[in-house]
Each structure stands twice: as C-alpha cells, then as structure tokens.
Scaffold this active site. Sequence first.
Site, short mmCIF file in Angstrom:
data_model
loop_
_atom_site.label_atom_id
_atom_site.label_comp_id
_atom_site.label_asym_id
_atom_site.label_seq_id
_atom_site.Cartn_x
_atom_site.Cartn_y
_atom_site.Cartn_z
N GLU A 1 2.35 8.77 -7.54
CA GLU A 1 2.80 7.37 -7.55
C GLU A 1 3.53 7.00 -8.83
OE1 GLU A 1 -0.33 4.69 -6.42
OE2 GLU A 1 -0.74 5.75 -4.57
N GLU B 1 -2.34 9.97 0.61
CA GLU B 1 -3.34 8.89 0.50
C GLU B 1 -3.09 7.86 1.59
OE1 GLU B 1 -3.80 6.82 -3.28
OE2 GLU B 1 -3.49 8.70 -4.37
O1 IFM Z 1 -7.12 4.29 -6.32
C1 IFM Z 1 -5.74 4.33 -6.14
C2 IFM Z 1 -5.20 5.72 -6.45
O2 IFM Z 1 -5.54 6.13 -7.73
C3 IFM Z 1 -3.70 5.72 -6.33
N1 IFM Z 1 -3.28 5.19 -5.06
C4 IFM Z 1 -3.85 3.95 -4.62
C5 IFM Z 1 -5.36 4.01 -4.71
C6 IFM Z 1 -5.99 2.69 -4.22
O3 IFM Z 1 -5.50 1.62 -4.96
#
Ligand code: IFM
Length: 459
Positions: free
Chosen positions: A163, A353
């Site tokens: 990210e 994710e």
């Molecule tokens: O916890 C975070 C993760 O570290 C990165 N992506 C989003 C998740 C939820 O906010």
Amino acid sequence: MTKLAGVRWGSATAAYQIEGAVTDGGRVPTIWDEFTARPGATTRGDTGAVACGAYDDPEGMLDAIEWLGLETYRFSIAWSRIITGPEGQSNPEGIAYYRRVLQELRDRGVTPVVTLYHWDLPQWLQDRGGWTSLATTDAFVHFANVAARELGDLVNDWITVNEPFCAAFHGHLSGLHAPGIQDEPTALRAALVQLHTHGEAARALRAINPDFRIGLAMNLSDLAPATEHPEDLEAHRRADLVENRLFLYTVLQGRLPADTAAYFGADAVSGAVEGIDVSRIAEPLDFIGINYYEHNVVCAADQGNDLVVRGIEKLPVPEPRSSNGVAVRPDGFTRVLLRVAALAPDLPIWVTENGIGLWDYLGPDGTCNDIERVAFIDQYLDALADAVTQGAKVEAYYFWALMDNFEWSHGYELRYGLFYTDYPSGRLTPKASAQQYRSLIAEERGGGADNARRVGAAA
Ligand code: IFM
C-alpha cells in the site's frame, strides 16, 4: 463456490501489527515506535510494543493458521529486525526468528508470501530523509538481498511494498500515519520513491533467483462521481488519480498518468521524479496484489472534506458500513478487480487483503459472534466469483486479518481478525467468521466438513 476452484486461500498480517517485543532480539526503532509515542497519534495512545506477542510466541498464530486450513499465509518481515543500522549489518537473531516461522509454515503445509515493507521504516533511515531519499532505495535493496539470501530457501513469493498510497499520503500528507508529515510535494515524492524502490528491489530479487514470484500490494478504491456534472466528474477524476491511477498505471505502464502535473503542479512532479527513471518502475510482475476496502461517492467542493485529495467531498457512507465508517460494497470489489484485469489481462491477481474493521467483543459465553464479518465474507466471495466469471485472473485471496492486531492510528480498538485477540495475553479465540472461513476453505479444497476436521488442528 466452485467458480473459485483455482483460488488459493489465505490470510494476512504484518510485523509491527502483531509482533510486539520492539526492543528485543536486536530490533532497532522504527518510525511507528517514534510516531506512537506522540501524544494523540493513536486511539488511547496504543502502541505496537506488545501487540499480539507473535515475536515471543508465534505458536498461537501458527496453530490458528493450521486450524483454519489455510493454503497460504502472507506476513511481513521487519526490516528493523534484519538490518540494524547504516553500515548494513544483518542481525542473526531476527533472521533466526523468521526462519523458525517459515520452517513451521513449511512443516504445516502452508505456502508463505513475504512482504518486505509494511510501513515499518527503520528510524535511522527516516532521520536521513526516509522515503524522500534515494538512499532509502539502496538500503531497501540491500535488505531485500539479505532477506532473499537468508530466507530464500523457505520463501518463493515476495511482495516488495504494501500500500504505497497509505505510506505516502497518510504518512506524509494527512499525517495520520508515521512519520506524521503533512506536506503534499513530500507525499508525492514518497510515493515515487517507494514505486522506484519496488522496481529496483524486484530486479534485485530476480537476480538472486529467477524463479521467485514477485509483486507488490496496492490498495485500490472504487470511486463514483455523485452526479454527471462536469465539476463532479472532475472531482472523481482527481480522487481516482491520487488514490488509484498514480500507483496502478505507473506500475503497469511505467509512466505517470497524464493529469499528474495538472493536479500536483509541474514543480512537485519534477521534484518527485528527481533521480528516478519512471519507466523502470514497470518491472514485469509475476502477480499484482490488490488490497480492497474502500468505496466512496465523491463530488466537487471548494473546502472539501478529504484529508488527502483536494477539492473533493466524500459523501456520507450509508449502511451497511464497518465500525469505522467504511462502505460495505462488494460490487466495488468486483469493479476494482475487473478494472485491473482490463488493464493487464494476463497478469495474475492476488487479493492480498480484504476485510472489515469492527468493534468486536466476546460475549458472556466467551465467543465472538461477528455476524457482520460473516455476511461480509459471503458477499465479498460472491463478488470475487463474479469478477472471476467475467475474466479476472484471480489466483489467491488473503483475508485481512488472521487475528486482531494493532490497527495503526486506531490502536487496538478496531478489530479485523478472524481470531479474537485477548490483549495483552495474546490468547486467540476463533470468531464465528473463522468457523465460516474454515468450512469454506475445507469445501473449496474438497471434502466438506470432514476435511475441515482433517486440514485443521483440534480447536
Ligand atoms: O491493517 C491494515 C493493513 O496494515 C494494511 N491494509 C489495511 C488494513 C486495515 O486497515
């Protein structure tokens, strides 16, 4: 769920969010240690100092992985545990910890995917300019080389950066994340240096082992204009540039989106790319990691209400939404996957994710009945199946997160786990969603409920 037959099932975590033990094992301080010490930086002043205790005792985490029957587990290794300072010395204790986790995963038949950068920049690098400096790229390539040499017999799949949007724009513009800077040109530079670093590290990893599979994980949001008025369409375009295209297009096409200078200004862009050959960012990927959470409807506004994108307002999010106000919009997930598939039809997509933040709690009987997350999983996996049916080449899905953990500026209040974490003991209890995900994985791997008993350890 047979449309998802080819998908590998996983879950994910990240080092600072689960490990704790921040002063142990030769680990050096990171920007998150420094940031969380600032009053007001996180909810209740929470820090990652203890987190889930996974450094001192990874067994609970490993048992949870096995109980779920995961085929694959994504986690990050802490740069600050592997390289201890500017001279580039590596730390045998840190390496030994990750070798132990990786060996355990192998013994339990779980394929690891290792993220190299999940936001925990060593503080000594921040002190020398952090993500605005190309010296950070050199240091990262050194770290990637050490990680690949020391762990590469146990890991084949690597994610360079996680990210970069958040690390750049929340770390350097909204100031919600470490290092807590608030300056737009600095944020743009941090975005470009991270993307450049991704490309350089990908080449370095490949040079070590051409069979490694290498990607990066980017969070993409599904955005819609509030109306068809030209100002709202333009607001939508601006938000899409900053949140999506700046990352997605640059990584896939090796050039900045045409409207980058119009939005950020020519000076900011020339500062951001100084010393960087943008075309080399588009190093071919083995997969693209997509983290999907956000759907927003945007309109034009002079003042605006967004902490990152200027001149836009994000409309109030209707129900259903997460406890922190994020829209539950599985249709947005389908759209994002199809957008990526349209841009790069042959590139495998790994959903690195996807999950929902809730204020979960244990009931009087000691269980966590997270019905919203159960519904979320049903709906989002249907949405995933829709995308696959329409041509998205999705190879893997990682639910965020394996267990509740340190949720950055939200501290421990907001929970994303399939397992409920009792802080600070670190004891894990499977939530209703964990039971559901476990059954689903067992069915997908073939064998239904009986297989759920076989693939998982005793609860
Ligand atoms: O916890 C975070 C993760 O570290 C990165 N992506 C989003 C998740 C939820 O906010």
